[in-house]
Design a protein around this motif. Structure first.
Motif, PDB file in Angstrom:
ATOM      1  N   MET A   1       0.852  -1.190   0.000  1.00 11.12           N
ATOM      2  CA  MET A   1       0.000   0.000   0.000  1.00 11.12           C
ATOM      3  C   MET A   1       0.889   1.241   0.000  1.00 11.12           C
ATOM      4  O   MET A   1       2.017   1.202   0.476  1.00 11.12           O
ATOM      5  CB  MET A   1      -0.886   0.016   1.243  1.00 11.12           C
ATOM      6  N   LYS A   2       0.373   2.337  -0.540  1.00  9.86           N
ATOM      7  CA  LYS A   2       1.083   3.615  -0.551  1.00  9.86           C
ATOM      8  C   LYS A   2       0.076   4.695  -0.197  1.00  9.86           C
ATOM      9  O   LYS A   2      -1.043   4.697  -0.698  1.00  9.86           O
ATOM     10  CB  LYS A   2       1.697   3.880  -1.924  1.00  9.86           C
ATOM     11  N   GLN A   3       0.473   5.589   0.664  1.00  7.46           N
ATOM     12  CA  GLN A   3      -0.406   6.667   1.083  1.00  7.46           C
ATOM     13  C   GLN A   3      -0.169   7.900   0.221  1.00  7.46           C
ATOM     14  O   GLN A   3       0.971   8.231  -0.109  1.00  7.46           O
ATOM     15  CB  GLN A   3      -0.150   7.014   2.549  1.00  7.46           C
ATOM     16  N   PHE A   4      -1.250   8.569  -0.161  1.00  7.47           N
ATOM     17  CA  PHE A   4      -1.189   9.783  -0.971  1.00  7.47           C
ATOM     18  C   PHE A   4      -1.912  10.912  -0.250  1.00  7.47           C
ATOM     19  O   PHE A   4      -2.887  10.676   0.454  1.00  7.47           O
ATOM     20  CB  PHE A   4      -1.888   9.584  -2.325  1.00  7.47           C
ATOM     21  N   LYS A   5      -1.440  12.117  -0.484  1.00 12.22           N
ATOM     22  CA  LYS A   5      -2.182  13.301  -0.056  1.00 12.22           C
ATOM     23  C   LYS A   5      -3.043  13.698  -1.249  1.00 12.22           C
ATOM     24  O   LYS A   5      -2.538  13.845  -2.359  1.00 12.22           O
ATOM     25  CB  LYS A   5      -1.236  14.427   0.338  1.00 12.22           C
TER      26      LYS A   5
ATOM     27  N   PRO B   1      -4.076  13.875  -6.674  1.00 19.37           N
ATOM     28  CA  PRO B   1      -3.021  13.597  -5.707  1.00 19.37           C
ATOM     29  C   PRO B   1      -1.893  14.620  -5.795  1.00 19.37           C
ATOM     30  O   PRO B   1      -1.577  15.120  -6.871  1.00 19.37           O
ATOM     31  CB  PRO B   1      -2.525  12.211  -6.119  1.00 19.37           C
TER      32      PRO B   1
ATOM     33  N   LYS C   1      -8.941   7.670  -6.568  1.00 25.38           N
ATOM     34  CA  LYS C   1      -8.267   6.435  -6.160  1.00 25.38           C
ATOM     35  C   LYS C   1      -8.253   5.442  -7.318  1.00 25.38           C
ATOM     36  O   LYS C   1      -7.244   4.787  -7.585  1.00 25.38           O
ATOM     37  CB  LYS C   1      -8.951   5.846  -4.929  1.00 25.38           C
TER      38      LYS C   1
END
Length: 75
Positions: A3-7, A21, A43
């Motif tokens: 998983m990768k978190q994005f703002k 993003p 997403k």
């Protein structure tokens, strides 16, 4: 699956919401009639971007902080 978190920036406009993003090279945009729809759409757009261009394209997303500023410009 890793998983990768994005703002994600989500803007409210008169005709709906737009989301994108921060720190990702390329045009990735989601939209919807609601905040949730725009977030879901962006997403999905990120997942499609990874599928087409490869996850390597996301490795250089060093954005840690986001600032919003207002500017007055003579037009």
């Amino acid at each position: 699956m890793p998983m990768k978190q994005f703002k994600i920036v989500i803007e409210k406009h008169s005709d709906g919401y737009v989301a994108y993003p921060i720190g990702v090279v390329g045009a990735i945009v989601g939209q919807g009639d609601t905040y949730e729809e725009a977030l879901s759409d962006v997403k999905s757009a990120i997942a499609c971007y990874v599928e087409v261009f490869g996850k390597e394209m996301l490795e250089d997303t060093p954005c840690v902080e986001v600032f919003i500023a207002e500017a007055v410009i003579a037009v």
